[in-house]
Design a protein around this motif. Structure first.
Motif, PDB file in Angstrom:
ATOM      1  N   VAL A 132     -29.217 -42.632 -13.596  1.00 19.09           N
ATOM      2  CA  VAL A 132     -27.806 -41.478 -14.381  1.00 19.09           C
ATOM      3  C   VAL A 132     -26.640 -42.505 -14.422  1.00 19.09           C
ATOM      4  O   VAL A 132     -26.442 -43.104 -13.955  1.00 19.09           O
ATOM      5  CB  VAL A 132     -27.848 -40.498 -13.166  1.00 19.09           C
ATOM      6  CG1 VAL A 132     -26.538 -39.762 -13.326  1.00 19.09           C
ATOM      7  CG2 VAL A 132     -29.110 -39.725 -13.023  1.00 19.09           C
ATOM      8  N   ALA A 133     -26.255 -42.265 -15.550  1.00 15.97           N
ATOM      9  CA  ALA A 133     -24.728 -42.952 -15.840  1.00 15.97           C
ATOM     10  C   ALA A 133     -23.332 -41.901 -16.203  1.00 15.97           C
ATOM     11  O   ALA A 133     -24.030 -40.783 -17.377  1.00 15.97           O
ATOM     12  CB  ALA A 133     -25.101 -44.013 -16.960  1.00 15.97           C
ATOM     13  N   TRP A 134     -22.935 -41.880 -16.398  1.00 12.40           N
ATOM     14  CA  TRP A 134     -21.666 -41.411 -16.729  1.00 12.40           C
ATOM     15  C   TRP A 134     -20.133 -41.688 -17.040  1.00 12.40           C
ATOM     16  O   TRP A 134     -20.226 -43.008 -16.558  1.00 12.40           O
ATOM     17  CB  TRP A 134     -20.983 -40.689 -15.211  1.00 12.40           C
ATOM     18  CG  TRP A 134     -20.751 -41.976 -13.700  1.00 12.40           C
ATOM     19  CD1 TRP A 134     -19.483 -41.774 -13.990  1.00 12.40           C
ATOM     20  CD2 TRP A 134     -21.919 -41.622 -13.392  1.00 12.40           C
ATOM     21  NE1 TRP A 134     -20.031 -42.304 -12.960  1.00 12.40           N
ATOM     22  CE2 TRP A 134     -21.362 -42.023 -12.568  1.00 12.40           C
ATOM     23  CE3 TRP A 134     -23.249 -41.764 -13.050  1.00 12.40           C
ATOM     24  CZ2 TRP A 134     -22.134 -43.179 -11.199  1.00 12.40           C
ATOM     25  CZ3 TRP A 134     -23.549 -41.962 -11.395  1.00 12.40           C
ATOM     26  CH2 TRP A 134     -23.003 -43.223 -10.844  1.00 12.40           C
ATOM     27  N   GLY A 135     -18.907 -41.440 -17.286  1.00 10.02           N
ATOM     28  CA  GLY A 135     -18.263 -41.900 -18.283  1.00 10.02           C
ATOM     29  C   GLY A 135     -17.484 -41.198 -19.566  1.00 10.02           C
ATOM     30  O   GLY A 135     -18.199 -39.825 -19.694  1.00 10.02           O
ATOM     31  N   GLU A 136     -16.656 -41.783 -20.118  1.00 10.80           N
ATOM     32  CA  GLU A 136     -15.172 -41.475 -20.427  1.00 10.80           C
ATOM     33  C   GLU A 136     -16.628 -41.835 -22.306  1.00 10.80           C
ATOM     34  O   GLU A 136     -15.634 -42.401 -22.467  1.00 10.80           O
ATOM     35  CB  GLU A 136     -14.386 -41.219 -20.621  1.00 10.80           C
ATOM     36  CG  GLU A 136     -13.587 -40.073 -19.332  1.00 10.80           C
ATOM     37  CD  GLU A 136     -11.712 -40.878 -19.479  1.00 10.80           C
ATOM     38  OE1 GLU A 136     -11.593 -41.751 -20.025  1.00 10.80           O
ATOM     39  OE2 GLU A 136     -11.249 -40.240 -18.452  1.00 10.80           O
ATOM     40  N   MET A 137     -16.762 -40.759 -22.822  1.00  7.71           N
ATOM     41  CA  MET A 137     -17.517 -41.242 -23.933  1.00  7.71           C
ATOM     42  C   MET A 137     -18.405 -40.506 -24.416  1.00  7.71           C
ATOM     43  O   MET A 137     -17.948 -39.234 -23.945  1.00  7.71           O
ATOM     44  CB  MET A 137     -18.811 -42.774 -23.659  1.00  7.71           C
ATOM     45  CG  MET A 137     -19.726 -42.082 -22.503  1.00  7.71           C
ATOM     46  SD  MET A 137     -20.822 -43.876 -22.635  1.00  7.71           S
ATOM     47  CE  MET A 137     -19.378 -43.657 -20.452  1.00  7.71           C
ATOM     48  N   GLY A 138     -18.941 -40.369 -25.764  1.00  5.90           N
ATOM     49  CA  GLY A 138     -19.920 -39.271 -26.261  1.00  5.90           C
ATOM     50  C   GLY A 138     -21.160 -39.406 -26.077  1.00  5.90           C
ATOM     51  O   GLY A 138     -21.581 -40.101 -25.168  1.00  5.90           O
TER      52      GLY A 138
END
Length: 790
Positions: A762-768
């Motif tokens: 699981v990874a996350w952040g401000e991106m498309g």
């Protein structure tokens, strides 16, 4: 005819043989049979110019080419050029587990051969399977294929909208278009009574049920009249009607020249009425293009979601091996580009085995009714061996690529050890994972420490099978290629252990950390001893990355229904529901949750769960202290049962509130319930690398290396809703990994007992969405690392 149809029809009977690898007999027998069938077709066509034969797929032709002499090949090529025999651009009847590169390569193999030896392929034909990933439309169009003839078996599945015998232009995600024909079952011609030795009562149920083996002119007349009247009543717009037909009432059936006599008899009896002709798929499409209503054919843009995708979860261990083979194959290609290795032959073998593994036959026809039969067990082993061969070839490719990069297995000549690290991904990575063989470090009281360009790096190690795993912090942009040194240094003592090597005495005084909280530079995870994962927060933004669905992540949901002494009947009667109304559904209970280790690179925790029918249910969490990454491993032992069962693992990750679910399928990143053909399944999908929940430029991605099958909204018994246009609410239903499945009465494995592991990143952040999935996969895999001499 006693009743006339409403309009003059021409029925195109298309003789073919449906390919099932292992369903009726072992693959080697099926291969020889299809080679013999084409030899017989060549012989029959010499003396019977009205006879036709349609290859279902290119694999059939490959079996002939492997055993035929040059004169036989030339004769068949001439029949292909003349149009008496039709070719097909499909390789086999494939499930969506196949990846886009492999699917493209086997499609190219077919179109290239036909272009070189016969004539350009215009048509792909499939039978049995219920759909395709959206990217297939682009792949076919890219190779010049104009038509897709899809003969759907509506058992536990359905044609789009429940309507067959219709056409639409299928447009792919990048604009490729093919003319698709949705056909009924691949033995409709047998049901209509045109095969003397293979008449059936499968899709047509009437007074002739039970007497289908003795086809008669009267049976043909009655069934043809009823069938064509039914088309006319629904305002069928064409005068041409296709019907696939086999030479026997079986899969892998031989050709039968007696079809010519049955067609002649019909046309002589009805000179002014419905006409019947033997055709190829190309000839049918040519006739369709001449129809006045051809210009009114609509366009559909979206995923043709496959009802039969759930078969992969009936062989979870083999699936995991095949998926890991693909992962190794992809990494070997990227690494070979950096090291200059030639891995062409290994890649070809691996992709061939991956294509065979993706063939839609998971088990023998009696896999559930008589799972003890040798033929059933042999097919299980054969399917497993295909995954194993793919894995062996992919491993050989990766090993060759590493060898070209200087990998050594010999003892180190000099201290320190050296490991080459190559970032083959498109993302910047900050952690590399080294495996140090246990025989390389021999001194007691030491630990490995990594150095880069003379500077000690932040590290964390732990024992793993066959050695030590060393996590190292080192920023590596895409394509970065370097060497890390590992030295054996005195261990930093944070806890004292006895000869039992259990380090459970702290040297730093009383521990004041909360054993239910994992916190790194980018993440805070809170565990609840009774619920499991209660909170996951992105510390960079303060946002929760758990959606407010009420589901606890990885709290397994198990369904099983009582079948008594009949393992087949309840499964057969379940229709399109994968869980009947009377099924017992239980959710795992968390019995313990605690942090198990802390370190500068990763902190780990374990959940223990209790679930009837399973033992040793454990969820291991590894929270990165450096990157926005959560690695998860779900492990269990399934007790197994002859009764049908399912296991779901909820994955409620994503920005809270309104958003959009994106999934990666073969050749396409798409939105379920939005980017779909009208009337298709929207309750479960078979993915490639994983899925993403995105909202307002913020994304949470979940890579699913072992469990590509996901459900939306669970699989509770309910009225099935088909896709009826873009539906944002349906897109946002709860996501779960569908890990285990024994719900079919045939083809699937009867039970899935044994030990299993299912991993997630699981990874996350401000991106498309696309960047988020790429990042989750890259962070989860890490750089490619291997030991070198210098």
């Amino acid at each position: 005819m006693t009743r006339s149809t409403a309009r003059p029809f021409t029925v195109h009977l298309i003789p073919h043989s449906h390919t099932d690898l292992g369903y009726t007999s072992p693959r080697a027998e099926v291969a020889r049979a299809h080679a013999d069938f084409l030899r017989e077709v060549v012989r029959v066509c010499r003396s019977t110019p009205t006879y036709r034969w349609q290859m279902e797929n290119f694999w059939q032709l490959e079996q002939f080419l492997a055993t035929a002499g040059s004169e036989q090949v030339d004769e068949l090529a001439a029949l292909l050029r003349s149009g008496q025999v039709g070719g097909s651009a499909s390789y086999l009847n494939l499930t969506e587990v196949i990846d886009a590169v492999t699917l493209d390569s086997v499609t190219a193999r077919a179109t290239d051969w036909f272009a070189a030896h016969a004539q350009p392929l215009r048509t792909a034909l499939t039978a049995d399977i219920n759909g395709y990933s959206w990217g297939y439309a682009d792949i076919l169009a890219r190779h010049g294929v104009q038509h897709l003839f899809s003969s759907i078996h509506a058992h536990h599945g359905l044609a789009p909208g429940g309507r067959d015998q219709r056409a639409f232009w299928w447009e792919g995600p990048t604009g490729g278009r093919v003319l698709a024909w949705v056909a009924p079952h691949y033995q409709l011609g047998n049901d209509l009574g045109f095969c003397p030795r293979g008449a059936m009562s499968y899709t047509i149920r009437d007074a002739y049920d039970g007497h289908g083996a003795s086809a008669s002119a009267q049976m043909r007349r009655d069934r043809m009249t009823d069938y064509l009247d039914g088309l006319a009543e629904r305002d069928y717009p064409y005068s041409v009607v296709p019907a696939l037909i086999s030479g026997a009432a079986s899969d892998n059936a031989p050709p039968d020249v007696a079809l010519v006599d049955a067609v002649r008899d019909w046309n002589e009896r009805h000179p002014d009425g419905v006409q019947v002709r033997l055709s190829t798929a190309d000839e049918f499409f040519e006739a369709l293009r001449d129809e006045p209503a051809f210009g009114e054919i609509p366009t559909e843009r979206g995923d043709w979601t496959d009802w039969w995708a759930d078969g992969v979860a009936s062989t979870p261990r083999e699936l995991r091996v095949a998926r890991d083979a693909l992962h190794r194959l992809e990494r070997s290609g990227s690494l070979a580009a950096a090291t200059g290795a030639d891995i062409t032959s290994e890649v070809a073998v691996a992709r061939q085995q991956l294509a065979i593994y993706a063939e839609h036959t998971w088990g023998h026809s009696h896999s559930v009714l008589m799972p003890w039969l040798t033929d059933v067990v042999a097919q299980d082993v054969a399917k497993t061996s295909v995954a194993a061969q793919a894995h062996a070839a992919a491993t050989a490719a990766l090993t060759r690529a590493r060898a070209a990069g200087g990998e050594t297995f010999l003892p180190s000549k000099n201290e320190p050890l050296r490991y080459r690290a190559v970032n083959t991904s498109a993302s910047t990575l900050s952690v590399l994972r080294l495996h140090i063989d246990d025989w390389l470090f021999t001194r007691l009281g030491t630990e490995p420490v990594a150095y880069h360009e003379g500077r000690a790096l932040r590290c964390q190690s732990r024992p793993v099978p066959r050695g030590v795993e060393l996590l190292v912090e080192l920023e590596m942009p895409p394509g970065y290629d370097t060497v890390v040194e590992v030295r054996e240094e005195p261990a930093h003592i944070g806890q004292i252990a006895g000869v039992d090597r259990v380090a459970d005495v702290s040297t730093n005084g009383a521990e004041d950390t909360d054993e239910h909280v994992l916190e790194g530079a980018r993440t805070r995870i809170v565990l609840d001893p009774h619920r499991g994962i209660a909170e996951v927060v992105d510390l960079a933004t303060g946002r929760s990355i758990l959606r407010g669905t009420g589901q606890a992540p990885f709290a397994a949901v198990h369904s099983r229904w009582q079948s008594g002494s009949d393992p087949v009947g309840p499964r057969m009667a379940s229709g399109r529901n994968r869980t009947p109304a009377q099924a017992a559904v239980t959710t795992a209970k968390v019995t313990a949750a605690r942090v198990t280790s802390r370190g500068p690179i990763a902190t780990r925790a374990e959940l223990q769960l209790s679930l009837p029918g399973f033992e040793h249910v454990r969820v291991e969490l590894e929270c990165s202290m450096i990157e926005p990454l959560l690695n998860v491993s779900v492990r269990c032992r399934a007790a197994g049962s002859w009764e049908a069962e399912n296991l779901l693992l909820p994955l409620p990750f994503g920005p809270d509130g309104a958003g959009t679910l994106w999934v990666e399928k073969t050749g396409a990143l798409l939105r379920p319930a939005i980017d779909q053909i009208h009337g298709t399944l929207q309750d479960y999908l078979l993915l490639q690398r994983g899925f993403v929940q995105e909202a307002g430029g913020y994304a949470v991605a979940v890579a699913t290396p072992d469990t590509p099958l996901i459900s939306l909204g669970g699989i509770d018994h309910r009225a099935i809703r088909l896709n009826d246009g873009p539906d944002q609410q349906a897109n946002q239903r709860e996501v779960a990994a569908w890990a285990l499945n024994t719900t079919w009465e045939t083809n699937f494995r009867a039970d899935v007992s044994g030990f299993h592991e299912f991993r997630f990143h699981v990874a996350w952040g401000e991106m498309g969405a696309a960047d988020a999935l790429e990042r989750a996969c890259a962070l989860g895999a890490g750089p490619e690392t291997f030991r070198v001499n210098s």
